[in-house]
Design a protein around this motif. Sequence first.
Motif, PDB file in Angstrom:
ATOM      1  N   PHE A 194      -4.393  -1.101   4.330  1.00 52.13           N
ATOM      2  CA  PHE A 194      -3.774  -0.958   2.825  1.00 52.13           C
ATOM      3  C   PHE A 194      -4.265   0.380   2.409  1.00 52.13           C
ATOM      4  CE2 PHE A 194      -4.018  -1.226  -1.746  1.00 52.13           C
ATOM      5  CZ  PHE A 194      -3.072  -1.916  -1.962  1.00 52.13           C
TER       6      PHE A 194
ATOM      7  N   HIS B  25      -0.394  17.931  -3.441  1.00 51.36           N
ATOM      8  CA  HIS B  25      -0.522  16.485  -3.704  1.00 51.36           C
ATOM      9  C   HIS B  25      -1.894  16.172  -4.560  1.00 51.36           C
ATOM     10  CE1 HIS B  25      -4.144  17.141  -1.430  1.00 51.36           C
ATOM     11  NE2 HIS B  25      -3.365  18.080  -0.487  1.00 51.36           N
TER      12      HIS B  25
ATOM     13  N   ALA C 293       0.496   7.675   1.756  1.00 49.61           N
ATOM     14  CA  ALA C 293       1.742   7.736   1.048  1.00 49.61           C
ATOM     15  C   ALA C 293       1.495   8.531   0.156  1.00 49.61           C
ATOM     16  CB  ALA C 293       2.097   6.437   0.797  1.00 49.61           C
ATOM     17  N   GLY C 294       0.410   8.605  -0.485  1.00 53.95           N
ATOM     18  CA  GLY C 294       0.064   9.443  -1.815  1.00 53.95           C
ATOM     19  C   GLY C 294       0.069  10.842  -1.413  1.00 53.95           C
TER      20      GLY C 294
ATOM     21  N   GLY D 271       1.279   3.960  -3.076  1.00 52.88           N
ATOM     22  CA  GLY D 271       0.613   5.276  -2.568  1.00 52.88           C
ATOM     23  C   GLY D 271       1.704   6.292  -2.956  1.00 52.88           C
TER      24      GLY D 271
ATOM     25  N   LEU E  54      -7.104   9.900  -4.985  1.00 52.16           N
ATOM     26  CA  LEU E  54      -6.157   9.072  -4.086  1.00 52.16           C
ATOM     27  C   LEU E  54      -6.852   7.842  -3.845  1.00 52.16           C
ATOM     28  CD1 LEU E  54      -3.957  11.621  -2.087  1.00 52.16           C
ATOM     29  CD2 LEU E  54      -3.147  10.097  -3.706  1.00 52.16           C
TER      30      LEU E  54
ATOM     31  N   GLY F  91       0.744  -1.195   0.189  1.00 57.32           N
ATOM     32  CA  GLY F  91       0.097   0.099  -0.001  1.00 57.32           C
ATOM     33  C   GLY F  91       0.870   1.240  -0.104  1.00 57.32           C
TER      34      GLY F  91
ATOM     35  N   HIS G 274       2.905  13.228  -9.197  1.00 60.51           N
ATOM     36  CA  HIS G 274       2.585  14.614  -8.609  1.00 60.51           C
ATOM     37  C   HIS G 274       2.234  15.614  -9.652  1.00 60.51           C
ATOM     38  CE1 HIS G 274       6.185  13.158  -5.637  1.00 60.51           C
ATOM     39  NE2 HIS G 274       5.000  12.633  -5.513  1.00 60.51           N
TER      40      HIS G 274
ATOM     41  N   ALA H  12      -2.498   3.248   4.191  1.00 59.00           N
ATOM     42  CA  ALA H  12      -1.074   3.314   3.731  1.00 59.00           C
ATOM     43  C   ALA H  12      -1.159   3.752   2.343  1.00 59.00           C
ATOM     44  CB  ALA H  12      -0.459   1.898   3.589  1.00 59.00           C
ATOM     45  N   HIS H  13      -1.936   3.444   1.294  1.00 56.57           N
ATOM     46  CA  HIS H  13      -1.847   3.890   0.039  1.00 56.57           C
ATOM     47  C   HIS H  13      -2.193   5.543  -0.190  1.00 56.57           C
ATOM     48  CE1 HIS H  13      -2.924   4.038  -4.287  1.00 56.57           C
ATOM     49  NE2 HIS H  13      -2.612   2.829  -4.351  1.00 56.57           N
TER      50      HIS H  13
ATOM     51  N   SER I 185       3.768  12.097   0.107  1.00 56.63           N
ATOM     52  CA  SER I 185       5.048  11.960  -0.569  1.00 56.63           C
ATOM     53  C   SER I 185       5.025  13.227  -1.785  1.00 56.63           C
ATOM     54  CB  SER I 185       5.049  10.652  -1.525  1.00 56.63           C
ATOM     55  OG  SER I 185       4.020  10.273  -2.455  1.00 56.63           O
ATOM     56  N   ALA I 186       4.067  13.596  -1.875  1.00 57.61           N
ATOM     57  CA  ALA I 186       4.066  15.018  -2.801  1.00 57.61           C
ATOM     58  C   ALA I 186       4.671  16.003  -2.329  1.00 57.61           C
ATOM     59  CB  ALA I 186       2.490  15.375  -3.326  1.00 57.61           C
TER      60      ALA I 186
END
Lengths: 245, 352
Positions: free
Chosen positions: B28, B45, B35-36, A41, B51, A37, A46, B31-32, B39-40
């Motif tokens: 899951f 984002h 993180a999306g 993700g 997302l 995940g 971006h 976390a997905h 992480s931007a």
Amino acid sequence: MAEEPFFVGWSPELAKPTRRFLLTAGAGLAVGVGAVGLGLGAAAPHPGPGLWDQGKKVAVTGTIYPGPYPHLLTEDLGDGLRTVLLVGAGKDRVTVRPALTFTGAAVTGTLIERGEHAMMAVDGVYPDPAPGRVLPGPEKDLGDAVMTGEILDAKCWFGAMRPGHGKTHKACAALCATGGLPLAFCETGRCSDGKAALLLLNERGQAFGREILPLVADPVMVRGRIFEVAGLRQVRMKLSDIVRL
Amino acid sequence: MAAGYSIVGWNGFKRVYDGMLALGLSLFVLAHFGAGLLSAPAGQHPSEIQLLIRATGAAAFSLLTIILCIGPLARLSPRVLPVLYNRRHLGVACFFTALVHAGLVVLWYHGFSEMNAIISLLTSNPRYASFGGFPFESLGVLALLILFVMAATSHDFWNHVLGPRLWKWIHMSVYAAYGLLVAHVMLGAVQGETGLAQAALAGGSALLVTGLHVVAGRLEWARDRTTDLPPEGEDWLDAGPAEAIPNGRAVILVPPAGERIAVFREGAKIYAVANACRHQGGPLGEGRILDGCIVCPWHGFQYRPEDGCSPPPFTEKIPTYRTRVTGGRVFVEPVPQPPGTPMAPSMAGEAG
Ligand code: HEM
Ligand code: FES
């Protein structure tokens, strides 16, 4: 040989070794699932700096021009003369009464901004003599260009959807194009950029009609001529100069 | 079994099982999504809805991958059987997760417009004749329909009403759905700028599922080959020495024609019944005799070895077979008797 435990689903008993195996496997799976995940993700694209703050209503004054796409020329936003494309609240164009065009007007709505580009989802248009008639100034001819990239709807790309380009967004872009929203061209690899917008127009400087729909959001190569009008660049081309890759 | 149905027959094991399922799915998706989001670069984002669309799609796909791995894994190790027991709950959870994914797609990508969202879904990308440009959404729609039919008929009530053959046939279409979904990801998300991760997910999962099925299938095939064929001029099958059958367990015979046969020994008594469980075709010959009943290793359906009937109040029946013991060896007539036919056991004098 020790008798292997035999699992009977409806019985409340679960043999110790089976229980231990299941707990270990379950914990391992949880770690694996979390890691996959996280990995997927973090691989999210971006989409760059585009933003549409739908909670922040603004009023901008200037002069509305109906073509090639409805837009407002204004000096309200700083940086001198700016072009603000005008669109509806959803995936639809905005129609401005002719009496409110080519003259001073105030537009209320929310701003969709990506880098130096601006668009407004319009709530209302009102007569406002204050700004007078704002003129676009001279058109700059920046010469011919051959580019590869993608035709996309400017609203999603400016920030209504992040990301608002690529194949997963194609259906939505086609819907926006059908609704008459402004189309733009972005070069491959620069779709997340704040600068790379080029309004897409036909060789006479007008909006394309439905004939452009099959090409939206596919990788294409185009040959056209670039112009800059009131701070917004455009690329003009014949339909036949757009080739799907 | 078929004696009064409730939506779910809860017990402690199922509660823990479903708890872990809910936990795994939420972990899951969180976390997905997280993180999306994180992480931007700040303020850049992806849209939260997008997302979520991606996280729920990936969660449903991964769950389906796990579901499809359980079958072959349970063939390779009986310790996995408890996971198989409740597979239905995984399937239903997968359907609902995919439904959230599809619902968000329809609202977000096809909503906010005067055009009907469903028409838009099926027509806004008309390139059905292209491979790379194919409207991958329609593949997802087909897969979701299959998952729906499966989830809706997953309950034992429908197994009973439709009969095991039709039911099995419907539920084998999960492989078609999985194939459609691999294509859904390959022709959709993988074509984007960050497609590498999705390609690894879909490609790796497809490889894993195929690989496990091949390995388990080969094992099965090798087992089947070891069954002795009848000696010349003899049409009864040789099941080997009686004492080679572990007490309370079975050996499985593969007749030259027809279905597999499970030959059980309980003390000195030898019985033969069909190997396929009336429920979902589970391998009864890999089960046990407990409290005088054959218990299926998959979901615990029970049959009396002497007549192939489930003990009352249950009503399931499986075919039985004639047996004899000659010189300490067990022989089986490979002719199925009508399901539920009483058949006296052969006695293996010397076995004990
Ligand atoms: C009506 C049915 C469906 C539609 C319309 C649909 C539509 C979509 C769309 C538009 C995307 C791209 C999303 C984006 O990148 O923003 C996508 C991605 C995806 N879909 Fe579906 N889908 C459907 C059913 C399913 C089902 C049933 C599954 C799995 C069980 C599934 C699994 C996935 C996966 C794994 C992705 C890739 C996600 C990622 O980018 O990481 N979809 N789907
Ligand atoms: S297959 Fe379900 S109990 Fe036998």
